[in-house]
Design a protein around this motif. Structure first.
Motif, PDB file in Angstrom:
ATOM      1  N   PHE A 177      43.498  36.355  57.157  1.00 55.32           N
ATOM      2  CA  PHE A 177      44.064  35.627  56.020  1.00 55.32           C
ATOM      3  C   PHE A 177      43.061  35.562  54.863  1.00 55.32           C
ATOM      4  CE2 PHE A 177      44.660  31.469  53.845  1.00 55.32           C
ATOM      5  CZ  PHE A 177      45.895  31.747  53.265  1.00 55.32           C
ATOM      6  N   GLY A 178      43.555  35.870  53.653  1.00 57.38           N
ATOM      7  CA  GLY A 178      42.737  35.778  52.449  1.00 57.38           C
ATOM      8  C   GLY A 178      41.891  37.006  52.180  1.00 57.38           C
ATOM      9  N   GLN A 179      41.843  37.927  53.120  1.00 55.65           N
ATOM     10  CA  GLN A 179      41.048  39.142  52.925  1.00 55.65           C
ATOM     11  C   GLN A 179      41.906  40.228  52.273  1.00 55.65           C
ATOM     12  OE1 GLN A 179      38.975  40.376  56.521  1.00 55.65           O
ATOM     13  NE2 GLN A 179      38.809  38.246  57.178  1.00 55.65           N
ATOM     14  N   HIS A 180      41.219  41.164  51.614  1.00 54.52           N
ATOM     15  CA  HIS A 180      41.948  42.294  51.026  1.00 54.52           C
ATOM     16  C   HIS A 180      41.264  43.597  51.406  1.00 54.52           C
ATOM     17  CE1 HIS A 180      38.917  41.599  47.832  1.00 54.52           C
ATOM     18  NE2 HIS A 180      39.019  42.901  47.615  1.00 54.52           N
ATOM     19  N   GLU A 181      42.043  44.667  51.284  1.00 56.17           N
ATOM     20  CA  GLU A 181      41.536  46.001  51.563  1.00 56.17           C
ATOM     21  C   GLU A 181      42.223  46.977  50.626  1.00 56.17           C
ATOM     22  OE1 GLU A 181      40.707  49.054  55.305  1.00 56.17           O
ATOM     23  OE2 GLU A 181      41.685  47.139  55.685  1.00 56.17           O
ATOM     24  N   ALA A 182      41.460  47.980  50.190  1.00 52.36           N
ATOM     25  CA  ALA A 182      41.984  49.013  49.289  1.00 52.36           C
ATOM     26  C   ALA A 182      42.147  50.323  50.058  1.00 52.36           C
ATOM     27  CB  ALA A 182      41.042  49.208  48.111  1.00 52.36           C
ATOM     28  N   PHE A 183      43.129  51.103  49.642  1.00 52.24           N
ATOM     29  CA  PHE A 183      43.451  52.383  50.256  1.00 52.24           C
ATOM     30  C   PHE A 183      43.719  53.400  49.149  1.00 52.24           C
ATOM     31  CE2 PHE A 183      44.883  48.895  52.830  1.00 52.24           C
ATOM     32  CZ  PHE A 183      44.512  49.231  54.123  1.00 52.24           C
ATOM     33  N   LEU A 184      43.303  54.629  49.352  1.00 52.92           N
ATOM     34  CA  LEU A 184      43.666  55.709  48.449  1.00 52.92           C
ATOM     35  C   LEU A 184      44.908  56.373  49.017  1.00 52.92           C
ATOM     36  CD1 LEU A 184      43.130  57.568  46.009  1.00 52.92           C
ATOM     37  CD2 LEU A 184      41.810  59.021  47.574  1.00 52.92           C
ATOM     38  N   LEU A 185      45.982  56.341  48.259  1.00 54.16           N
ATOM     39  CA  LEU A 185      47.209  57.044  48.629  1.00 54.16           C
ATOM     40  C   LEU A 185      47.393  58.154  47.604  1.00 54.16           C
ATOM     41  CD1 LEU A 185      49.608  54.043  49.405  1.00 54.16           C
ATOM     42  CD2 LEU A 185      48.083  55.270  50.985  1.00 54.16           C
ATOM     43  N   LEU A 212      40.060  36.139  44.760  1.00 53.56           N
ATOM     44  CA  LEU A 212      40.279  37.381  45.513  1.00 53.56           C
ATOM     45  C   LEU A 212      39.247  38.442  45.147  1.00 53.56           C
ATOM     46  CD1 LEU A 212      44.174  37.568  45.386  1.00 53.56           C
ATOM     47  CD2 LEU A 212      42.719  36.760  47.265  1.00 53.56           C
ATOM     48  N   ALA A 213      38.827  38.477  43.877  1.00 53.53           N
ATOM     49  CA  ALA A 213      37.797  39.410  43.399  1.00 53.53           C
ATOM     50  C   ALA A 213      38.089  40.863  43.780  1.00 53.53           C
ATOM     51  CB  ALA A 213      36.414  38.978  43.885  1.00 53.53           C
ATOM     52  N   ILE A 214      39.310  41.288  43.514  1.00 55.49           N
ATOM     53  CA  ILE A 214      39.694  42.677  43.788  1.00 55.49           C
ATOM     54  C   ILE A 214      39.083  43.576  42.724  1.00 55.49           C
ATOM     55  CG2 ILE A 214      41.625  44.299  43.953  1.00 55.49           C
ATOM     56  CD1 ILE A 214      43.351  41.833  44.802  1.00 55.49           C
ATOM     57  N   GLU A 215      38.471  44.655  43.161  1.00 53.98           N
ATOM     58  CA  GLU A 215      37.891  45.618  42.225  1.00 53.98           C
ATOM     59  C   GLU A 215      38.918  46.706  41.938  1.00 53.98           C
ATOM     60  OE1 GLU A 215      33.990  47.038  43.235  1.00 53.98           O
ATOM     61  OE2 GLU A 215      33.448  45.103  44.089  1.00 53.98           O
ATOM     62  N   TRP A 216      39.261  46.829  40.665  1.00 55.64           N
ATOM     63  CA  TRP A 216      40.209  47.858  40.223  1.00 55.64           C
ATOM     64  C   TRP A 216      39.422  48.957  39.527  1.00 55.64           C
ATOM     65  CZ3 TRP A 216      44.872  47.484  42.218  1.00 55.64           C
ATOM     66  CH2 TRP A 216      45.322  46.225  42.631  1.00 55.64           C
ATOM     67  N   GLY A 257      51.151  44.635  40.448  1.00 55.66           N
ATOM     68  CA  GLY A 257      50.758  43.742  41.530  1.00 55.66           C
ATOM     69  C   GLY A 257      50.102  42.488  40.994  1.00 55.66           C
ATOM     70  N   MET A 258      49.849  41.614  41.863  1.00 51.39           N
ATOM     71  CA  MET A 258      49.962  41.595  43.319  1.00 51.39           C
ATOM     72  C   MET A 258      51.263  40.876  43.692  1.00 51.39           C
ATOM     73  SD  MET A 258      47.226  43.187  44.244  1.00 51.39           S
ATOM     74  CE  MET A 258      47.342  42.974  46.012  1.00 51.39           C
ATOM     75  N   HIS A 259      52.130  41.570  44.413  1.00 53.78           N
ATOM     76  CA  HIS A 259      53.468  41.064  44.699  1.00 53.78           C
ATOM     77  C   HIS A 259      53.685  40.858  46.188  1.00 53.78           C
ATOM     78  CE1 HIS A 259      54.503  43.652  40.957  1.00 53.78           C
ATOM     79  NE2 HIS A 259      54.044  42.472  40.596  1.00 53.78           N
ATOM     80  N   LEU A 303      57.000  36.504  45.075  1.00 52.41           N
ATOM     81  CA  LEU A 303      55.716  35.832  44.920  1.00 52.41           C
ATOM     82  C   LEU A 303      54.809  36.761  44.126  1.00 52.41           C
ATOM     83  CD1 LEU A 303      55.076  34.660  48.609  1.00 52.41           C
ATOM     84  CD2 LEU A 303      55.900  33.253  46.715  1.00 52.41           C
ATOM     85  N   ALA A 304      53.921  36.201  43.345  1.00 51.21           N
ATOM     86  CA  ALA A 304      52.963  37.023  42.600  1.00 51.21           C
ATOM     87  C   ALA A 304      51.664  36.246  42.422  1.00 51.21           C
ATOM     88  CB  ALA A 304      53.526  37.416  41.240  1.00 51.21           C
ATOM     89  N   VAL A 305      50.575  36.992  42.502  1.00 52.49           N
ATOM     90  CA  VAL A 305      49.241  36.446  42.245  1.00 52.49           C
ATOM     91  C   VAL A 305      48.583  37.371  41.233  1.00 52.49           C
ATOM     92  CG1 VAL A 305      46.952  36.048  43.255  1.00 52.49           C
ATOM     93  CG2 VAL A 305      48.989  35.365  44.502  1.00 52.49           C
ATOM     94  N   SER A 306      47.821  36.801  40.349  1.00 50.27           N
ATOM     95  CA  SER A 306      47.153  37.589  39.314  1.00 50.27           C
ATOM     96  C   SER A 306      46.298  38.693  39.922  1.00 50.27           C
ATOM     97  CB  SER A 306      46.272  36.684  38.448  1.00 50.27           C
ATOM     98  OG  SER A 306      45.517  37.468  37.543  1.00 50.27           O
ATOM     99  N   TRP A 307      46.409  39.863  39.370  1.00 49.16           N
ATOM    100  CA  TRP A 307      45.617  41.020  39.797  1.00 49.16           C
ATOM    101  C   TRP A 307      44.121  40.782  39.557  1.00 49.16           C
ATOM    102  CZ3 TRP A 307      42.747  43.287  35.964  1.00 49.16           C
ATOM    103  CH2 TRP A 307      43.101  42.956  34.651  1.00 49.16           C
ATOM    104  N   GLN A 308      43.803  39.831  38.695  1.00 48.54           N
ATOM    105  CA  GLN A 308      42.396  39.553  38.375  1.00 48.54           C
ATOM    106  C   GLN A 308      41.952  38.163  38.842  1.00 48.54           C
ATOM    107  OE1 GLN A 308      41.842  39.792  34.137  1.00 48.54           O
ATOM    108  NE2 GLN A 308      43.716  38.670  33.701  1.00 48.54           N
ATOM    109  N   ASP A 309      42.608  37.642  39.874  1.00 53.11           N
ATOM    110  CA  ASP A 309      42.239  36.329  40.391  1.00 53.11           C
ATOM    111  C   ASP A 309      40.777  36.347  40.858  1.00 53.11           C
ATOM    112  OD1 ASP A 309      43.475  33.624  41.597  1.00 53.11           O
ATOM    113  OD2 ASP A 309      41.946  34.439  42.951  1.00 53.11           O
TER     114      ASP A 309
END
Length: 184
Positions: free
Chosen positions: A97-105, A155-159, A63-65, A146-152
């Motif tokens: 718009f611009g927000q993110h959310e994480a899910f456990l699958l 966005l500050a996504i916590e992995w 990701g992020m795709h 489309l792709a955006v860096s996973w560490q942008d």
């Protein structure tokens, strides 16, 4: 099957109800009638045209795709293992718009994540092996990728696992700011 809303506009999870017995369990992984009722459109489920599956080792981050307009809707589930799944709302007209959310699958809750068109999607494998299944509503055209860096940093996504294992394509993905110039 339960339907649980997300805080992102138009995103829900479908939670199947397994039926266990002494042999193991049985569960329905997709129900077109329930999907159509949720969408409020008869035959909406028939719009899915392709099923795909990926297998990833622990720590792999994909990701992020996303896809250019009109985008791509998909149902995502983890059939084996567990993944930290993340969506970013890249729809300029959306209230989230611009927000993110994480899910456990994972393979014990059987959750399916509905990803509406216009979202960026990515996940990281949390177990030795994770199989992710995708039900997609449009044929893949690499010109629409489309792709955006996973560490942008915007966005500050916590992995959860560091350092992640990423493909060359994902390692060189552009920024959120660059994507905004392409979608607005």
């Amino acid at each position: 099957m339960r339907i649980e809303p997300s805080r992102l506009d138009g995103v829900v999870t479908f939670v199947p109800q397994p039926h266990p017995d002494e042999r193991g369990w049985f569960t329905r992984t997709f129900d077109a009638e329930i999907f159509d009722q949720w969408r409020g459109v008869a035959g909406a489920a028939a719009g899915f045209i392709q099923d795909s599956q990926s297998r990833s080792a622990r720590g792999v981050l994909r990701g992020m795709h996303g896809r250019r307009a009109p985008g791509e809707a998909k149902l995502v589930r983890c059939a084996r293992g567990a993944v930290h799944d993340v969506l970013v709302d890249a729809r300029p007209e959306s209230p989230t718009f611009g927000q993110h959310e994480a899910f456990l699958l994972d393979d014990s809750t059987f959750r399916h994540l509905y990803v509406p068109p216009g979202m960026l999607h990515g996940f990281q494998a949390l177990t030795d092996w994770a199989d992710v299944c995708y039900r997609i509503d449009r044929a893949h055209d690499p010109a629409d990728d489309l792709a955006v860096s996973w560490q942008d940093p915007t966005l500050a996504i916590e992995w959860p696992l560091h350092p992640p294992i990423v493909s060359a394509r994902d390692a060189s993905a552009g920024s959120w700011a660059e994507l905004l110039t392409r979608i607005r």
